[in-house]
Design an enzyme around this catalytic site. Structure first.
Site, PDB file in Angstrom:
ATOM      1  N   ASP A  12      27.330  66.988  57.038  1.00 48.76           N
ATOM      2  CA  ASP A  12      27.847  68.602  57.254  1.00 48.76           C
ATOM      3  C   ASP A  12      29.311  67.932  58.258  1.00 48.76           C
ATOM      4  O   ASP A  12      29.404  69.463  58.801  1.00 48.76           O
ATOM      5  CB  ASP A  12      27.275  69.482  57.250  1.00 48.76           C
ATOM      6  CG  ASP A  12      26.349  69.713  57.035  1.00 48.76           C
ATOM      7  OD1 ASP A  12      26.028  68.979  55.465  1.00 48.76           O
ATOM      8  OD2 ASP A  12      25.154  70.232  57.218  1.00 48.76           O
ATOM      9  N   LYS A 112      24.361  70.615  50.014  1.00 43.87           N
ATOM     10  CA  LYS A 112      22.521  71.004  50.202  1.00 43.87           C
ATOM     11  C   LYS A 112      22.662  72.555  50.260  1.00 43.87           C
ATOM     12  O   LYS A 112      23.445  72.898  50.782  1.00 43.87           O
ATOM     13  CB  LYS A 112      22.185  70.041  51.034  1.00 43.87           C
ATOM     14  CG  LYS A 112      23.261  69.788  52.345  1.00 43.87           C
ATOM     15  CD  LYS A 112      22.545  69.330  53.935  1.00 43.87           C
ATOM     16  CE  LYS A 112      22.706  68.919  55.203  1.00 43.87           C
ATOM     17  NZ  LYS A 112      22.252  70.494  55.869  1.00 43.87           N
ATOM     18  N   CYS A 161      20.749  70.045  61.289  1.00 38.91           N
ATOM     19  CA  CYS A 161      20.531  68.676  60.000  1.00 38.91           C
ATOM     20  C   CYS A 161      20.644  67.026  60.308  1.00 38.91           C
ATOM     21  O   CYS A 161      19.792  66.548  59.578  1.00 38.91           O
ATOM     22  CB  CYS A 161      21.783  69.347  59.793  1.00 38.91           C
ATOM     23  SG  CYS A 161      21.862  70.684  58.859  1.00 38.91           S
TER      24      CYS A 161
END
Length: 207
Positions: A12, A112, A161
């Protein structure tokens, strides 16, 4: 250069998680040059990047819950769910992979958090269901079929994450190393708890 059995997982690295973004991580921009250099040196034969990619009405957004504010917690699918500011909305500039990194060196880009009712911190599994039996994204199978046995993890955010991806990688049978200096948290207040969770998961922490 690492062997063909080791993959780099970049979590990310997106503008919305940088200072000034919709959900800024603490010093999130500080890791961009290091990750860009790591990919440019081609030390990893396999590179996977994940991309938070939410619909505009995603259930993890505080804006979708009347009377709720960002960073409050609710129960969602039987688990505590932090409510976030709207971030990484599909097709927006904040959801793009960071432009200062050459993503042509990535072998796979995994989006995602695409399902409206389900958050997805981990690159390997969705957030709902028992810890070791949550719905899979398919990443573990993809890596196993490429002969990957070890995964190195960097990116954002260290306390969400990155942590969940590292834990799920270990559960999926990989040796795991977190490149600590190439991660940043939403808040550094949780760094000690993150370290403990990684160590308890049998995960190596590289300075």
């Amino acid at each position: 250069m690492y062997g063909n059995d080791t993959a780099l997982l970049v979590i990310d690295l997106q503008p919305d998680f940088m200072p000034g973004g919709a959900l800024p991580c603490h010093q999130g921009d500080a890791i961009v040059p290091g990750i860009a250099a790591l990919l440019a040196r081609r030390h990893y034969a396999t590179v996977v990047a994940t991309q938070d990619w939410h619909p505009a009405d995603h259930a993890s957004f505080a804006s979708q819950h009347a009377g709720r504010r960002p960073f409050e917690s609710i129960q969602l699918h039987g688990h505590a769910q932090t409510l976030w500011p709207d971030h990484c909305v599909q097709g927006t500039a904040g959801a793009a992979l960071h432009p200062q990194v050459d993503w042509n060196n990535a072998d796979l880009i995994l989006r995602k958090g695409t399902h409206r009712q389900v958050d997805s911190y981990s690159a390997f599994r969705e957030n709902h269901g028992p810890r070791g039996d949550r719905p899979a994204t398919g990443l573990a199978g993809w890596l196993h079929e490429r002969g990957i046995t070890e995964v190195h993890v960097c990116g954002l955010a260290r306390d969400y994450c990155v942590l969940w991806s590292a834990q799920d990688a270990a559960i999926s049978g990989f040796r795991v190393r977190v490149l600590w200096e190439l991660t940043r948290p939403v808040s550094p207040d949780g760094d000690e708890a993150t370290r403990i969770a990684l160590i308890e998961g049998g995960i190596d922490i590289a300075a």
